[in-house]
Design a protein around this motif. Structure first.
Motif, PDB file in Angstrom:
ATOM      1  N   PRO A  10       0.794  -1.236   0.000  1.00  0.00           N
ATOM      2  CA  PRO A  10       0.000   0.000   0.000  1.00  0.00           C
ATOM      3  C   PRO A  10       0.822   1.281   0.000  1.00  0.00           C
ATOM      4  N   ALA A  11       2.010   1.247   0.591  1.00  0.00           N
ATOM      5  CA  ALA A  11       2.829   2.461   0.666  1.00  0.00           C
ATOM      6  C   ALA A  11       3.803   2.584  -0.499  1.00  0.00           C
ATOM      7  N   ALA A  12       3.723   1.676  -1.467  1.00  0.00           N
ATOM      8  CA  ALA A  12       4.665   1.706  -2.590  1.00  0.00           C
ATOM      9  C   ALA A  12       4.516   2.986  -3.398  1.00  0.00           C
ATOM     10  N   ALA A  13       5.645   3.459  -3.916  1.00  0.00           N
ATOM     11  CA  ALA A  13       5.643   4.604  -4.820  1.00  0.00           C
ATOM     12  C   ALA A  13       5.800   4.096  -6.248  1.00  0.00           C
ATOM     13  N   VAL A  14       5.004   4.646  -7.144  1.00  0.00           N
ATOM     14  CA  VAL A  14       5.119   4.308  -8.562  1.00  0.00           C
ATOM     15  C   VAL A  14       5.454   5.581  -9.329  1.00  0.00           C
ATOM     16  N   THR A  15       6.568   5.561 -10.042  1.00  0.00           N
ATOM     17  CA  THR A  15       6.974   6.674 -10.883  1.00  0.00           C
ATOM     18  C   THR A  15       6.937   6.216 -12.338  1.00  0.00           C
ATOM     19  N   THR A  16       6.950   7.178 -13.268  1.00  0.00           N
ATOM     20  CA  THR A  16       6.726   6.785 -14.656  1.00  0.00           C
ATOM     21  C   THR A  16       7.345   7.755 -15.643  1.00  0.00           C
ATOM     22  N   ASP A  17       7.299   7.386 -16.926  1.00  0.00           N
ATOM     23  CA  ASP A  17       7.703   8.227 -18.052  1.00  0.00           C
ATOM     24  C   ASP A  17       6.490   8.415 -18.959  1.00  0.00           C
ATOM     25  N   VAL A  18       6.357   9.614 -19.511  1.00  0.00           N
ATOM     26  CA  VAL A  18       5.259   9.905 -20.430  1.00  0.00           C
ATOM     27  C   VAL A  18       5.787  10.708 -21.618  1.00  0.00           C
ATOM     28  N   ILE A  19       5.358  10.336 -22.818  1.00  0.00           N
ATOM     29  CA  ILE A  19       5.685  11.071 -24.034  1.00  0.00           C
ATOM     30  C   ILE A  19       4.460  11.874 -24.449  1.00  0.00           C
ATOM     31  N   VAL A  20       4.669  13.149 -24.714  1.00  0.00           N
ATOM     32  CA  VAL A  20       3.583  14.047 -25.097  1.00  0.00           C
ATOM     33  C   VAL A  20       3.739  14.440 -26.570  1.00  0.00           C
ATOM     34  N   GLY A  21       2.630  14.469 -27.302  1.00  0.00           N
ATOM     35  CA  GLY A  21       2.667  14.941 -28.677  1.00  0.00           C
ATOM     36  C   GLY A  21       3.127  13.920 -29.686  1.00  0.00           C
ATOM     37  N   PHE A  22       2.854  12.642 -29.426  1.00  0.00           N
ATOM     38  CA  PHE A  22       3.185  11.607 -30.405  1.00  0.00           C
ATOM     39  C   PHE A  22       2.372  11.864 -31.675  1.00  0.00           C
ATOM     40  N   PRO A  23       2.926  11.533 -32.854  1.00  0.00           N
ATOM     41  CA  PRO A  23       2.195  11.785 -34.101  1.00  0.00           C
ATOM     42  C   PRO A  23       0.766  11.243 -34.053  1.00  0.00           C
ATOM     43  N   GLY A  24      -0.176  12.098 -34.430  1.00  0.00           N
ATOM     44  CA  GLY A  24      -1.582  11.706 -34.450  1.00  0.00           C
ATOM     45  C   GLY A  24      -2.298  11.912 -33.136  1.00  0.00           C
ATOM     46  N   GLU A  25      -1.579  12.361 -32.080  1.00  0.00           N
ATOM     47  CA  GLU A  25      -2.230  12.585 -30.790  1.00  0.00           C
ATOM     48  C   GLU A  25      -3.121  13.824 -30.879  1.00  0.00           C
ATOM     49  N   SER A  26      -4.419  13.630 -30.860  1.00  0.00           N
ATOM     50  CA  SER A  26      -5.365  14.747 -30.901  1.00  0.00           C
ATOM     51  C   SER A  26      -5.519  15.336 -29.504  1.00  0.00           C
ATOM     52  N   GLU A  27      -6.247  16.446 -29.427  1.00  0.00           N
ATOM     53  CA  GLU A  27      -6.508  17.050 -28.128  1.00  0.00           C
ATOM     54  C   GLU A  27      -7.313  16.089 -27.256  1.00  0.00           C
ATOM     55  N   ALA A  28      -8.237  15.362 -27.874  1.00  0.00           N
ATOM     56  CA  ALA A  28      -9.037  14.385 -27.119  1.00  0.00           C
ATOM     57  C   ALA A  28      -8.162  13.240 -26.620  1.00  0.00           C
ATOM     58  N   ASP A  29      -7.214  12.801 -27.454  1.00  0.00           N
ATOM     59  CA  ASP A  29      -6.292  11.735 -27.042  1.00  0.00           C
ATOM     60  C   ASP A  29      -5.452  12.191 -25.854  1.00  0.00           C
ATOM     61  N   PHE A  30      -4.954  13.432 -25.947  1.00  0.00           N
ATOM     62  CA  PHE A  30      -4.148  13.959 -24.844  1.00  0.00           C
ATOM     63  C   PHE A  30      -4.964  14.034 -23.560  1.00  0.00           C
TER      64      PHE A  30
END
Length: 447
Positions: A301-321
């Motif tokens: 329960p106390a685990a921390a989860v960190t991550t990577d995210v790519i923004v603006g991949f080709p074809g990513e619409s405003e709705a997708d974002f």
């Protein structure tokens, strides 16, 4: 490894760009150079040899690599400038063409740096040495020297290469096939690190979830983690970045059995939109990802989860974002590394239609960064009034006041007022408050 002596008393300066694995490679190269008799000097000073360990994960990384190379040449035009790493691997001709560069080495040639330097200094014509990494099948440690410095957190590179070939990523082309450090050798390295006094070992690599793919059946990441966690005297073992579908029940069971394995998981997401994930060539959907996170939270329960995210991949619409944004908010990450999509020539996504405008990417990154700060603050403030175990790493000053900086097991940074505390100790601290994104604590009375 063969030890070659630097008989000329030459000085060397080293600069590293890019990921943690690159930083570890640089430390290993430096260990071999010092063992051979070279003297390290700061990169900003005049040196006989400059080594630039480059990155090519984005176009910005390419640009920074070129800038640092030219800075070295300018600092001492008479020096031997050595370019290695991923930019050298994928852009060897471009690197060699930069005025003042005297030696270009691919990622595999890092292991032979000392001997190649000796040959080059003797006048042999080996200006470019870049192997075809797609043909390399064996993991070769750069150094057998176990770390250096303050003996707090040590990084153990257990694996190199990646075969996922996500459509946006240049790394498989720069790093080659999956290659694993043999299990027995990895355990031996870890034991030596514990003997040398390291309080925490971090398992690192380009794709550590694939560890053992090239080894004997049964030799996988879970087996390696089990063996290293059982080493007497090891206070902490931390996993590096691991792909979501490689967080297996077997691995989680190992974590549950050993209290010294940090309850911190860095699991790249890249996008919270299924349409975008499919275009990226990722092997999971958001439902799969959220299932992994739910299982982690169920067990820890106390685990921390960190991550990577790519923004603006080709074809990513405003709705997708927005779909991605909403999913990220729901996951409640402790920390998010955010990257605007960068075209990497030679990758499938570089030729995709509907490339996203740079200003749109910038705006989306800013919005996501605001969310990331809010999520991090929520996690940090939840610890106010709670006791945490902190590995003390280095002294620092904030607003003229002296503190010790360290990290909790779930990788939250914390500052405590300086006192009679030794670097490398794990001490219990009471979290007092959070200010400007910094957690402040005090040493518990019972220590």
């Amino acid at each position: 490894m063969e030890q070659l002596t630097n008989k000329n008393g030459l000085t060397v300066a080293l600069h590293t760009l890019g990921c943690r694995v690159n930083q570890e490679d640089s430390q290993a190269m430096l260990s071999e150079l010092l063992r051979a008799g070279y003297t390290q000097v700061p990169f900003t000073e005049k040196a006989d040899i400059y080594i630039i360990n480059t990155c090519t994960v984005t176009h910005l990384a390419d640009r920074k690599s070129r800038q640092v190379i030219r800075k070295a040449v300018k600092t001492n035009p008479e020096a031997l400038v050595v370019v290695t790493g991923c930019f050298a691997q994928t852009h060897s001709e471009e690197a060699a063409a930069i005025e003042g560069v005297g030696l270009v080495l691919g990622v595999e040639e890092k292991a032979n740096l000392v001997s190649l330097l000796a040959s080059r200094l003797q006048g042999q014509s080996i200006e470019v040495q870049v192997s075809d990494v797609s043909e390399v099948s064996v993991f070769t440690p750069i150094s057998e020297t176990i770390g250096s410095g303050d003996r707090t957190r040590g990084f153990l590179k257990i694996q190199d290469g990646c075969e996922n070939f996500c459509t946006y990523c240049i790394v498989p082309y720069a790093r080659g096939k999956v290659r694993s450090l043999p299990l027995k050798q990895a355990i031996d390295f870890a034991e030596k690190m514990v003997t040398a006094g390291y309080a925490e070992i971090v398992l690192s690599g380009i794709h550590i979830g694939a560890y053992g793919k090239d080894l004997a059946p049964g030799e996988n990441l879970a087996k390696l983690v089990e063996e290293i966690a059982a080493i007497p005297g090891l206070a902490r073992l931390r996993l590096g970045s691991i792909e979501p579908m490689e967080v297996t029940e077997e691995l989680l069971a190992v974590v549950a059995r050993h209290g010294n394995i940090c309850r911190h998981f860095h699991i790249p997401l890249q996008s919270g939109c299924d349409k975008t994930l499919a275009a990226m060539g990722r092997d999971y959907k958001t439902a799969d990802y959220s299932g992994v996170i739910a299982r982690i939270k169920e067990l820890f329960p106390a685990a921390a989860v960190t991550t990577d995210v790519i923004v603006g991949f080709p074809g990513e619409s405003e709705a997708d974002f927005q779909t991605s944004y909403d999913f990220i908010e729901k996951m409640g990450f402790s920390k998010i590394h955010i990257f605007p999509y960068s075209i990497r020539p030679g990758t499938p996504a570089a030729g995709y239609p509907d490339q996203v405008d740079s200003m749109v990417k910038k705006s989306r990154c800013e919005r996501l960064e605001q969310l990331a700060r809010r999520l991090t603050e929520h996690v940090e403030t939840a610890y106010i009034g709670k006791e945490v175990a902190v590995l003390l790493e280095q002294p620092c000053k904030v607003a003229g006041k002296s503190y010790w900086q360290g990290y909790t097991e779930n990788y939250l940074p914390i500052l405590a007022e300086a006192g009679e505390m030794e670097r490398g100790n794990i001490r219990k601290m009471l979290v007092k408050f959070v200010q400007n994104g910094i957690i402040y604590g005090e040493i518990s009375k019972d220590k």
